[in-house]
Design a protein around this motif. Structure first.
Motif, PDB file in Angstrom:
ATOM      1  N   LEU A  73       0.835  -1.204   0.000  1.00  0.00           N
ATOM      2  CA  LEU A  73       0.000   0.000   0.000  1.00  0.00           C
ATOM      3  C   LEU A  73       0.870   1.254   0.000  1.00  0.00           C
ATOM      4  O   LEU A  73       0.582   2.216  -0.709  1.00  0.00           O
ATOM      5  N   LEU A  74       1.937   1.259   0.804  1.00  0.00           N
ATOM      6  CA  LEU A  74       2.833   2.421   0.862  1.00  0.00           C
ATOM      7  C   LEU A  74       3.522   2.663  -0.478  1.00  0.00           C
ATOM      8  O   LEU A  74       3.796   3.804  -0.833  1.00  0.00           O
TER       9      LEU A  74
ATOM     10  N   ARG B 155      -0.173   8.232   6.947  1.00  0.00           N
ATOM     11  CA  ARG B 155      -0.407   7.932   8.361  1.00  0.00           C
ATOM     12  C   ARG B 155      -0.846   6.478   8.515  1.00  0.00           C
ATOM     13  O   ARG B 155      -1.440   5.884   7.615  1.00  0.00           O
ATOM     14  N   ALA B 156      -0.576   5.903   9.698  1.00  0.00           N
ATOM     15  CA  ALA B 156      -0.962   4.523   9.987  1.00  0.00           C
ATOM     16  C   ALA B 156      -2.474   4.357   9.874  1.00  0.00           C
ATOM     17  O   ALA B 156      -2.970   3.350   9.347  1.00  0.00           O
ATOM     18  N   LYS B 157      -3.230   5.345  10.332  1.00  0.00           N
ATOM     19  CA  LYS B 157      -4.690   5.275  10.280  1.00  0.00           C
ATOM     20  C   LYS B 157      -5.180   5.184   8.838  1.00  0.00           C
ATOM     21  O   LYS B 157      -6.050   4.386   8.510  1.00  0.00           O
ATOM     22  N   ASP B 158      -4.579   5.998   7.955  1.00  0.00           N
ATOM     23  CA  ASP B 158      -4.971   5.972   6.540  1.00  0.00           C
ATOM     24  C   ASP B 158      -4.637   4.622   5.905  1.00  0.00           C
ATOM     25  O   ASP B 158      -5.422   4.076   5.126  1.00  0.00           O
ATOM     26  N   LEU B 159      -3.470   4.089   6.266  1.00  0.00           N
ATOM     27  CA  LEU B 159      -3.081   2.787   5.725  1.00  0.00           C
ATOM     28  C   LEU B 159      -4.025   1.689   6.205  1.00  0.00           C
ATOM     29  O   LEU B 159      -4.403   0.807   5.441  1.00  0.00           O
TER      30      LEU B 159
ATOM     31  N   GLN C 177      -3.462  -0.554  16.706  1.00  0.00           N
ATOM     32  CA  GLN C 177      -2.188  -0.808  17.384  1.00  0.00           C
ATOM     33  C   GLN C 177      -1.361  -1.860  16.643  1.00  0.00           C
ATOM     34  O   GLN C 177      -0.148  -1.732  16.516  1.00  0.00           O
ATOM     35  N   VAL C 178      -2.012  -2.888  16.123  1.00  0.00           N
ATOM     36  CA  VAL C 178      -1.299  -3.924  15.363  1.00  0.00           C
ATOM     37  C   VAL C 178      -0.694  -3.314  14.101  1.00  0.00           C
ATOM     38  O   VAL C 178       0.445  -3.616  13.735  1.00  0.00           O
ATOM     39  N   VAL C 179      -1.439  -2.432  13.438  1.00  0.00           N
ATOM     40  CA  VAL C 179      -0.917  -1.772  12.232  1.00  0.00           C
ATOM     41  C   VAL C 179       0.300  -0.920  12.590  1.00  0.00           C
ATOM     42  O   VAL C 179       1.335  -0.994  11.924  1.00  0.00           O
ATOM     43  N   ARG C 180       0.197  -0.137  13.678  1.00  0.00           N
ATOM     44  CA  ARG C 180       1.342   0.701  14.087  1.00  0.00           C
ATOM     45  C   ARG C 180       2.552  -0.170  14.439  1.00  0.00           C
ATOM     46  O   ARG C 180       3.675   0.136  14.047  1.00  0.00           O
TER      47      ARG C 180
ATOM     48  N   VAL D 284       2.789  10.784  13.072  1.00  0.00           N
ATOM     49  CA  VAL D 284       3.868   9.941  12.571  1.00  0.00           C
ATOM     50  C   VAL D 284       3.400   9.380  11.238  1.00  0.00           C
ATOM     51  O   VAL D 284       2.298   8.849  11.129  1.00  0.00           O
ATOM     52  N   MET D 285       4.250   9.533  10.234  1.00  0.00           N
ATOM     53  CA  MET D 285       3.887   9.099   8.890  1.00  0.00           C
ATOM     54  C   MET D 285       4.986   8.191   8.352  1.00  0.00           C
ATOM     55  O   MET D 285       6.117   8.205   8.851  1.00  0.00           O
ATOM     56  N   TYR D 286       4.656   7.415   7.314  1.00  0.00           N
ATOM     57  CA  TYR D 286       5.574   6.407   6.802  1.00  0.00           C
ATOM     58  C   TYR D 286       5.656   6.470   5.283  1.00  0.00           C
ATOM     59  O   TYR D 286       4.680   6.777   4.614  1.00  0.00           O
ATOM     60  N   THR D 287       6.850   6.175   4.756  1.00  0.00           N
ATOM     61  CA  THR D 287       7.039   6.019   3.313  1.00  0.00           C
ATOM     62  C   THR D 287       7.837   4.747   3.068  1.00  0.00           C
ATOM     63  O   THR D 287       8.587   4.299   3.937  1.00  0.00           O
TER      64      THR D 287
END
Length: 196
Positions: free
Chosen positions: A120-121, A129-133, A149-152, A173-176
Motif C-alpha cells: 500500500l505504501l 499515516r498509519a490510520k490511513d493505511l 495498534q497492530v498496524v502501528r 507519525v507518517m511512513y514512506t
C-alpha cells in the motif's frame, strides 16, 4: 475572591474537566479494542484446544485431518481435569498454538500484514499515516481486520528492518516505503533527522 477571578477559575476547571473526559473516553476506546482482540484470541485458543482434544485418540494417521497428519498422536493422561487446567492457563496453550501453526503450513497462507502495508505504501510518493493505511487495508482486504495498534506495531517493525521510513510531522507519525535500491546502502537514512 472577586467574581471575575471566580469565573476564570471556573472556566479553567471546565477546560480541564473536558480535557480529562476526552482522555478518559480515548482510553476506554483503546481498552475496548484491546478486549475485543483478547476475546478473539481466547476463542481461537479454545478452538485449537477443542480440535486437539477431538483428535488426540486417533491412532490411524489417515483418519486425522489433513493439516494434522504430520503431528504426533498424544495419548491422553488425565481426561477432564487436565483439559480444564489448560484452558485456565495461557502459558499451557503455546504448544497447541505451535501445532496449529505447523499444521497451517499445508494450507494456502494469507500474505503477511507487513507485506500488505508495504504494498500500500508503495503506491504513494508522499508519507502516509498509519490510520490511513489501516483504512485502505480494510477497504482492499475486508477479511483482514487488524487493530490500529497492530498496524502501528507492524509499521514500526518494518522501520526497524529498513523497509520503510518514519517521518514526524507535528504530532503525526507518517511512513514512506524505502526504495529497494536504497535499502541497506545507508542512503535510506541519510536525510533522516538524527534527533528524531
Amino acid at each position: 475572591m472577586t467574581s471575575q477571578s471566580a469565573a476564570t477559575l471556573r472556566s479553567r476547571y471546565v477546560v480541564q474537566a473536558a480535557s480529562d473526559l476526552e482522555e478518559n473516553r480515548r482510553l476506554q476506546q483503546e481498552l475496548a479494542e484491546r478486549i475485543k482482540v483478547l476475546q478473539q484470541q481466547e476463542a481461537l485458543l479454545e478452538d485449537i484446544l477443542s480440535l486437539a482434544e477431538r483428535y488426540e485418540g486417533f491412532a490411524d494417521p489417515s483418519r486425522l485431518p489433513e493439516q494434522l497428519q504430520d503431528e504426533p498422536v498424544v495419548a491422553r493422561s488425565k481426561p477432564a481435569s487436565r483439559a480444564a487446567s489448560r484452558r485456565s492457563s495461557p502459558a499451557r496453550t503455546a504448544p497447541a498454538g505451535r501445532a496449529a501453526k505447523a499444521g497451517a503450513k499445508g494450507k494456502s497462507r494469507q500474505p503477511l500484514l507487513g507485506d500488505l502495508l508495504a504494498e500500500l505504501l508503495g503506491q504513494y510518493k508522499e508519507p502516509r499515516r498509519a490510520k490511513d493505511l489501516r483504512d485502505e487495508l480494510l477497504e482492499k482486504y475486508p477479511d483482514r481486520d487488524p487493530t490500529p495498534q497492530v498496524v502501528r506495531n507492524t509499521l514500526e517493525s518494518l522501520v526497524a528492518k529498513g523497509r520503510i521510513r518514519r517521518h514526524k510531522q507535528q504530532r503525526s507519525v507518517m511512513y514512506t516505503l524505502v526504495q529497494p535500491a536504497a535499502r541497506g546502502t545507508g542512503e535510506a537514512r541519510a536525510d533522516e533527522d538524527p534527533g528524531a
